[in-house]
Design a protein around this motif. Structure first.
Motif, PDB file in Angstrom:
ATOM      1  N   ARG A 127      -8.031   4.375   2.473  1.00 53.99           N
ATOM      2  CA  ARG A 127      -7.022   4.016   1.467  1.00 53.99           C
ATOM      3  C   ARG A 127      -7.605   4.016   0.058  1.00 53.99           C
ATOM      4  O   ARG A 127      -7.013   3.470  -0.868  1.00 53.99           O
ATOM      5  CB  ARG A 127      -6.432   2.629   1.781  1.00 53.99           C
ATOM      6  CG  ARG A 127      -5.682   2.578   3.101  1.00 53.99           C
ATOM      7  CD  ARG A 127      -5.140   1.174   3.379  1.00 53.99           C
ATOM      8  NE  ARG A 127      -4.619   1.114   4.729  1.00 53.99           N
ATOM      9  CZ  ARG A 127      -5.352   0.882   5.803  1.00 53.99           C
ATOM     10  NH1 ARG A 127      -6.650   0.667   5.680  1.00 53.99           N
ATOM     11  NH2 ARG A 127      -4.815   0.854   6.997  1.00 53.99           N
ATOM     12  N   THR A 152       0.823  -1.222   0.000  1.00 51.21           N
ATOM     13  CA  THR A 152       0.000   0.000   0.000  1.00 51.21           C
ATOM     14  C   THR A 152       0.850   1.262   0.000  1.00 51.21           C
ATOM     15  O   THR A 152       0.360   2.339   0.347  1.00 51.21           O
ATOM     16  CB  THR A 152      -0.924   0.029   1.232  1.00 51.21           C
ATOM     17  OG1 THR A 152      -0.138   0.189   2.423  1.00 51.21           O
ATOM     18  CG2 THR A 152      -1.759  -1.235   1.343  1.00 51.21           C
ATOM     19  N   ASP A 197      -2.671  -7.557   3.432  1.00 55.86           N
ATOM     20  CA  ASP A 197      -2.855  -6.931   2.124  1.00 55.86           C
ATOM     21  C   ASP A 197      -4.222  -7.296   1.538  1.00 55.86           C
ATOM     22  O   ASP A 197      -4.923  -6.443   0.976  1.00 55.86           O
ATOM     23  CB  ASP A 197      -1.759  -7.380   1.159  1.00 55.86           C
ATOM     24  CG  ASP A 197      -0.378  -6.855   1.539  1.00 55.86           C
ATOM     25  OD1 ASP A 197      -0.313  -5.913   2.351  1.00 55.86           O
ATOM     26  OD2 ASP A 197       0.620  -7.396   1.034  1.00 55.86           O
TER      27      ASP A 197
END
Length: 460
Positions: A438, A296, A390
């Protein structure tokens, strides 16, 4: 003849060498109730001051603290900057209620040519800066340290757009990279530089930045992660688990990283760690950190740099954090959070007709997010592979972009409740933002405006 003389003098003034950079390292000690300061050392750094001397006085009004350098004889203000600090965060933790700690901090400014008085100030309950500590400094003091700096591996110019005095000088430091991994660091540093300049408004201001890199060689690869029994001595001392938060990466070795950084022109600093586990941090006008090998990194690095560069507040509020907010709820100094939804500080950016406060799918978001946080904690508690984290991040991103991206006021500027680690009482400018999730949404309007303002402060 007179005109020619004046032009010659003006030319000489322009050609005059800029002052060197002077740095005061000091100790900041205290607990939740009191704090004290003391000079540790004064260092004359090897390079000229990298900033624009015509913008020596800070106009941003950012930071929990600020410092001012004034001519001791006349009282004229020569330099000022707002900043935040590790101590400023730590004093809000539970640990600070029961014990005292000491942190090393620094003040950097152009070397004056006269004795000066330095004042360190902090915001009071009304958000006004009040002096906590002052001392006098003679720049001709023979005890000012001028010894050569430690080995830093050689300066890399990732992007040189012009004279440091005319540009924002951004330094990327590497920690936990062995000499054999220097190429890996440079590749990752170039990657994050490009990631930064993909985001508005950095993209539009790329030519206003110089980007430098330094990577002092580490004896072993990687950095410390005490919660899993990993302890390493790296050149910059970065570590996971700051304040007991498994994802918070900081270095407490201020003197060490400052000596390394002094070998480059810099105003802002990113520390890339040679690690894959999700983690980072960002403190205004101190530094930001990010685990360079995490999947990320495109979000992580830019998010944390937003804290450091423009003093942006976290807009999320469902994740576990170690710090606590002031129960009195004063208006945050951070530019992207407010306690006043009817008159937000980004009022000039509001979308016409949007209700204040602005309704959004808050309940649905919170229900899903709390379940997600349980999964996240379970993965870390079991020390499962980073690939599982993830995958969880990716699944969460799909849900959030669908929920927040299709809501009634998605993409509009208003006052959405939930920000600054609190579900109630604090508001953000848009439903989604890089400082909130995100998701692939970039910075919100309030964040973009704040970043633009800082760029103008440092670049011509």
């Amino acid at each position: 003849m007179l005109r020619q003389l004046l032009l010659s003098l003006a030319t000489l003034a322009c050609l005059a060498a800029p002052p060197r950079t002077l740095r005061v390292d000091y100790g900041h000690t205290g607990d939740a109730n009191a704090e004290h300061f003391g000079v540790d050392r004064v260092v004359l750094e090897p390079l000229p001051w990298p900033g624009d001397l015509s913008k020596a006085v800070d106009t941003s009004n950012l930071g929990k603290y600020c410092f001012e350098v004034s001519d001791r004889a006349t009282g004229k203000l020569l330099y000022s900057r707002g900043f935040a600090s590790i101590y400023g965060e730590w004093e809000t933790t539970d640990e600070a209620k029961t014990q005292s700690r000491s942190f090393s901090e620094s003040l950097r400014f152009p070397q004056p040519d006269v004795p000066v008085r330095i004042q360190l100030k902090k915001r009071d309950a009304q958000n006004a800066f009040k002096t906590l500590w002052s001392f006098e400094l003679d720049p001709k003091d023979p005890l000012i340290e001028q010894a050569p700096a430690p080995e830093a591996g050689g300066l890399i110019a990732l992007q040189k757009s012009g004279d440091p005095a005319d540009k924002v000088d951004f330094l990327i430091l590497g920690d936990g990279y062995t000499a054999a991994e220097r190429g890996k660091f440079e590749q990752q540093a170039r990657k994050v530089m490009e990631l930064l300049f993909q985001q508005t408004p950095f993209k539009e201001h790329r030519k206003d930045f110089n980007v430098w890199a330094l990577c002092p060689p580490s004896r072993e690869s990687g950095i410390s992660r005490p919660s899993t029994g990993v302890h390493k001595r790296t050149p910059l001392g970065t570590t996971y688990d700051a304040f007991g938060s498994e994802r918070y990466v900081l270095t407490f070795d201020n003197r060490v990283w400052r000596d390394i950084a002094a070998q480059a022109p810099y105003e802002f600093v990113e520390i890339l760690t040679n690690s894959e586990t999700y983690g980072g941090g960002g403190i205004h006008n101190l530094y930001s950190t990010a685990s360079a090998g995490n999947s990320t990194i495109g979000y992580l690095f830019v998010h944390e740099f937003g804290h450091h560069f423009a003093g942006l507040a976290d807009e999320y509020y469902t994740s576990d954090v170690a710090v606590t907010n002031n129960a009195a709820r004063p208006e945050p100094w951070e530019p992207n959070a407010t306690v006043d939804p009817l008159h937000p500080k980004w009022g000039s950016l509001l979308t016409p007709g949007v209700p204040l406060p602005t309704p959004w799918k808050k309940d649905a978001f919170e229900t899903h997010s709390h379940d997600y946080q349980k999964e996240r904690r379970a993965i870390r508690a079991a020390n499962k592979p980073e690939s599982e984290m993830d995958a969880l991040f990716a699944k969460e991103k799909v849900f959030e972009m669908d929920l927040l991206g299709k809501d009634t006021h998605a993409g509009k500027v208003g006052a959405f409740e939930g920000a600054n680690y609190e579900a109630k009482g604090y508001f953000r400018s848009q439903e989604d933002c890089l400082m909130f999730t995100r998701d692939d949404v970039g910075f919100c309007a309030a964040c973009r405006a704040a970043i633009e303002k800082v760029i103008r402060q440092y670049a011509k």
